[in-house]
Design a protein around this motif. Structure first.
Motif, PDB file in Angstrom:
ATOM      1  N   GLU A  22       0.830  -1.207   0.000  1.00 40.35           N
ATOM      2  CA  GLU A  22       0.000   0.000   0.000  1.00 40.35           C
ATOM      3  C   GLU A  22       0.863   1.255   0.000  1.00 40.35           C
ATOM      4  O   GLU A  22       0.557   2.235  -0.677  1.00 40.35           O
ATOM      5  N   GLN A  23       1.951   1.226   0.788  1.00 44.60           N
ATOM      6  CA  GLN A  23       2.826   2.400   0.859  1.00 44.60           C
ATOM      7  C   GLN A  23       3.452   2.681  -0.498  1.00 44.60           C
ATOM      8  O   GLN A  23       3.519   3.843  -0.929  1.00 44.60           O
ATOM      9  N   ALA A  24       3.913   1.650  -1.168  1.00 41.91           N
ATOM     10  CA  ALA A  24       4.533   1.838  -2.479  1.00 41.91           C
ATOM     11  C   ALA A  24       3.526   2.411  -3.472  1.00 41.91           C
ATOM     12  O   ALA A  24       3.828   3.344  -4.232  1.00 41.91           O
ATOM     13  N   GLU A  25       2.301   1.883  -3.471  1.00 37.26           N
ATOM     14  CA  GLU A  25       1.273   2.367  -4.397  1.00 37.26           C
ATOM     15  C   GLU A  25       0.892   3.805  -4.076  1.00 37.26           C
ATOM     16  O   GLU A  25       0.718   4.634  -4.970  1.00 37.26           O
ATOM     17  N   PHE A  26       0.798   4.122  -2.747  1.00 40.49           N
ATOM     18  CA  PHE A  26       0.416   5.480  -2.382  1.00 40.49           C
ATOM     19  C   PHE A  26       1.519   6.471  -2.746  1.00 40.49           C
ATOM     20  O   PHE A  26       1.234   7.594  -3.168  1.00 40.49           O
ATOM     21  N   GLU A  27       2.786   6.084  -2.591  1.00 41.91           N
ATOM     22  CA  GLU A  27       3.881   6.997  -2.925  1.00 41.91           C
ATOM     23  C   GLU A  27       3.930   7.273  -4.422  1.00 41.91           C
ATOM     24  O   GLU A  27       4.300   8.378  -4.842  1.00 41.91           O
ATOM     25  N   ARG A  28       3.563   6.276  -5.239  1.00 44.20           N
ATOM     26  CA  ARG A  28       3.463   6.546  -6.675  1.00 44.20           C
ATOM     27  C   ARG A  28       2.333   7.533  -6.950  1.00 44.20           C
ATOM     28  O   ARG A  28       2.467   8.433  -7.788  1.00 44.20           O
ATOM     29  N   HIS A  29       1.230   7.372  -6.227  1.00 45.75           N
ATOM     30  CA  HIS A  29       0.114   8.320  -6.361  1.00 45.75           C
ATOM     31  C   HIS A  29       0.527   9.705  -5.869  1.00 45.75           C
ATOM     32  O   HIS A  29       0.189  10.727  -6.482  1.00 45.75           O
ATOM     33  N   LEU A  30       1.302   9.743  -4.777  1.00 41.78           N
ATOM     34  CA  LEU A  30       1.709  11.014  -4.170  1.00 41.78           C
ATOM     35  C   LEU A  30       2.544  11.850  -5.134  1.00 41.78           C
ATOM     36  O   LEU A  30       2.494  13.084  -5.119  1.00 41.78           O
ATOM     37  N   ALA A  31       3.331  11.179  -5.970  1.00 42.21           N
ATOM     38  CA  ALA A  31       4.194  11.896  -6.903  1.00 42.21           C
ATOM     39  C   ALA A  31       3.406  12.723  -7.908  1.00 42.21           C
ATOM     40  O   ALA A  31       3.949  13.659  -8.505  1.00 42.21           O
ATOM     41  N   ALA A  32       2.115  12.409  -8.087  1.00 44.64           N
ATOM     42  CA  ALA A  32       1.311  13.119  -9.084  1.00 44.64           C
ATOM     43  C   ALA A  32       0.110  13.828  -8.479  1.00 44.64           C
ATOM     44  O   ALA A  32      -0.696  14.396  -9.215  1.00 44.64           O
ATOM     45  N   CYS A  33      -0.037  13.809  -7.147  1.00 42.47           N
ATOM     46  CA  CYS A  33      -1.232  14.403  -6.521  1.00 42.47           C
ATOM     47  C   CYS A  33      -0.822  15.515  -5.562  1.00 42.47           C
ATOM     48  O   CYS A  33      -0.347  15.245  -4.453  1.00 42.47           O
ATOM     49  N   GLU A  34      -1.010  16.742  -5.970  1.00 40.26           N
ATOM     50  CA  GLU A  34      -0.615  17.883  -5.139  1.00 40.26           C
ATOM     51  C   GLU A  34      -1.468  17.987  -3.883  1.00 40.26           C
ATOM     52  O   GLU A  34      -0.974  18.332  -2.801  1.00 40.26           O
ATOM     53  N   ALA A  35      -2.768  17.662  -3.979  1.00 38.82           N
ATOM     54  CA  ALA A  35      -3.665  17.757  -2.822  1.00 38.82           C
ATOM     55  C   ALA A  35      -3.226  16.796  -1.720  1.00 38.82           C
ATOM     56  O   ALA A  35      -3.173  17.155  -0.537  1.00 38.82           O
ATOM     57  N   CYS A  36      -2.908  15.563  -2.098  1.00 44.88           N
ATOM     58  CA  CYS A  36      -2.475  14.581  -1.099  1.00 44.88           C
ATOM     59  C   CYS A  36      -1.110  14.945  -0.524  1.00 44.88           C
ATOM     60  O   CYS A  36      -0.839  14.737   0.662  1.00 44.88           O
ATOM     61  N   THR A  37      -0.234  15.507  -1.352  1.00 45.64           N
ATOM     62  CA  THR A  37       1.082  15.935  -0.872  1.00 45.64           C
ATOM     63  C   THR A  37       0.938  16.973   0.229  1.00 45.64           C
ATOM     64  O   THR A  37       1.592  16.896   1.274  1.00 45.64           O
ATOM     65  N   GLN A  38       0.055  17.960   0.011  1.00 42.80           N
ATOM     66  CA  GLN A  38      -0.155  19.002   1.010  1.00 42.80           C
ATOM     67  C   GLN A  38      -0.776  18.430   2.277  1.00 42.80           C
ATOM     68  O   GLN A  38      -0.376  18.770   3.400  1.00 42.80           O
ATOM     69  N   GLU A  39      -1.734  17.522   2.118  1.00 43.73           N
ATOM     70  CA  GLU A  39      -2.401  16.945   3.285  1.00 43.73           C
ATOM     71  C   GLU A  39      -1.440  16.085   4.105  1.00 43.73           C
ATOM     72  O   GLU A  39      -1.449  16.133   5.335  1.00 43.73           O
ATOM     73  N   VAL A  40      -0.591  15.310   3.441  1.00 44.48           N
ATOM     74  CA  VAL A  40       0.407  14.502   4.154  1.00 44.48           C
ATOM     75  C   VAL A  40       1.368  15.393   4.923  1.00 44.48           C
ATOM     76  O   VAL A  40       1.729  15.116   6.067  1.00 44.48           O
ATOM     77  N   ARG A  41       1.776  16.498   4.324  1.00 47.60           N
ATOM     78  CA  ARG A  41       2.691  17.429   4.991  1.00 47.60           C
ATOM     79  C   ARG A  41       2.059  17.994   6.254  1.00 47.60           C
ATOM     80  O   ARG A  41       2.696  18.064   7.311  1.00 47.60           O
ATOM     81  N   GLU A  42       0.797  18.380   6.178  1.00 47.42           N
ATOM     82  CA  GLU A  42       0.121  18.955   7.343  1.00 47.42           C
ATOM     83  C   GLU A  42      -0.107  17.905   8.428  1.00 47.42           C
ATOM     84  O   GLU A  42       0.090  18.173   9.620  1.00 47.42           O
TER      85      GLU A  42
END
Length: 250
Positions: A22-42
Motif C-alpha cells: 500500500e505504501q509503495a502504491e500510495f507513494e506513486r500516487h503522491l508523486a502526481a497528486c498535489e492535494a495529497c502531498t499538502q495533506e500529508v505534509r500537514e
C-alpha cells in the motif's frame, strides 16, 4: 485500489501505518497528486507536535544515586527534655527520620531531574520534527513543481524506482518500492551520474522497502542516477557494482 481509495490514505501514510504494498502504491500516487502531498505534509507536522506531549521518566539509577548521597545532608539536632519542660522556651526542630528526609530529597531532586530530562527530550524532538518537516517540505516542493518530470524503471528483484526532477528547483526525488533490505551493516547509497562520474547523493533507510528520498545536492549537469550497496555511513566513491542505473527525465 482506485484513485478515490488512495486519496483516503493520507493519514495512515503520515503515521507510517501502511503495509509495504500500500505504501509503495500510495507513494506513486503522491508523486502526481498535489492535494495529497499538502495533506500529508500537514498531518505529519501535526503528528510530530502531538509526539512532543509525551512524558519522559527520569534516567535509570537516578533514585539510587540520590540515596547514596543522602548521608552527606545535615539534619536538625535532636530535642532535649529541658526543651520540652521549659515554659515559653523556643521549640526546637524535631529530628527527621533518615528515610523521610531521603524520600523528600529524592522527590524534589527527582522532580527537577524529570523537568530537565523532559526539556532536553522535548528540545531534541522539536529539532528532529523540524528537520523532518523541512525534508518533507523540500520533497513536496519538487513533486509539486510545475516543471516536475518523472521516469520509472524496473530495478532488480522486482523492485521499482521513480525519479522526479524539477529543473527550476534543480533538485531530484527518488521513490522506491519493494526494495530488498541490504545486507547487515550495509546501506543503499544514491549517486548522481555526471558522464560516468558518480557524485554522492545521500543514503536510503536500510530498514524500509518503500521510501521517498530527496537526493542531496543540486542536479547540476547530471544526466542519470545510480544506486550501490555501501558500508553503513556511505562512501565517497562507489565500492560495488551498481544495483541500478537510471536516466534522469529530460
Amino acid at each position: 485500489m482506485t484513485a478515490v481509495d488512495l486519496h483516503t490514505l493520507t493519514g495512515a501514510y503520515a503515521l507510517h501505518a501502511l503495509g509495504p504494498a500500500e505504501q509503495a502504491e500510495f507513494e506513486r500516487h503522491l508523486a502526481a497528486c498535489e492535494a495529497c502531498t499538502q495533506e500529508v505534509r500537514e498531518l505529519s507536522a501535526t503528528a510530530a507536535r502531538l509526539g512532543l506531549a509525551l512524558t519522559v521518566v527520569p534516567p535509570d539509577g537516578f533514585k539510587e544515586s540520590v540515596l547514596r548521597r543522602i548521608d552527606g545532608v545535615r539534619q536538625a539536632p535532636p530535642s532535649t527534655s529541658s526543651d520540652a519542660a521549659g515554659a515559653g522556651a523556643p521549640r526546637r526542630a524535631r529530628r527527621v527520620p533518615r528515610w523521610a528526609l531521603a524520600a523528600c530529597v529524592a522527590a524534589v531532586a527527582g522532580l527537577g531531574a524529570t523537568t530537565v530530562w523532559q526539556y532536553v527530550e522535548a528540545r531534541d524532538a522539536r529539532q528532529e520534527a523540524r528537520r523532518a518537516q523541512e525534508a518533507t517540505d523540500q520533497v513536496a516542493d519538487v513533486l509539486a513543481a510545475p516543471d516536475a518530470k518523472a521516469r520509472t524503471a524496473r530495478l532488480t528483484d522486482g523492485a521499482s524506482g521513480t525519479v522526479v526532477v524539477s529543473e527550476s528547483r534543480d533538485r531530484a526525488v527518488f521513490v522506491a518500492a519493494s526494495m530488498a533490505e541490504p545486507p547487515s551493516g550495509k546501506v543503499y547509497q544514491l549517486w548522481f551520474d555526471e558522464d560516468g562520474t558518480m557524485r554522492p547523493a545521500g543514503l536510503m533507510d536500510p530498514h524500509r522497502t518503500a521510501q521517498t528520498v530527496l537526493l542531496e545536492g543540486a542536479v547540476g549537469d547530471a544526466s542519470g542516477m545510480g544506486i550501490t550497496v555501501e558500508p553503513a555511513g556511505g562512501s565517497a566513491h562507489p565500492t560495488s557494482a551498481p544495483v541500478a542505473l537510471m536516466r534522469l527525465p529530460a
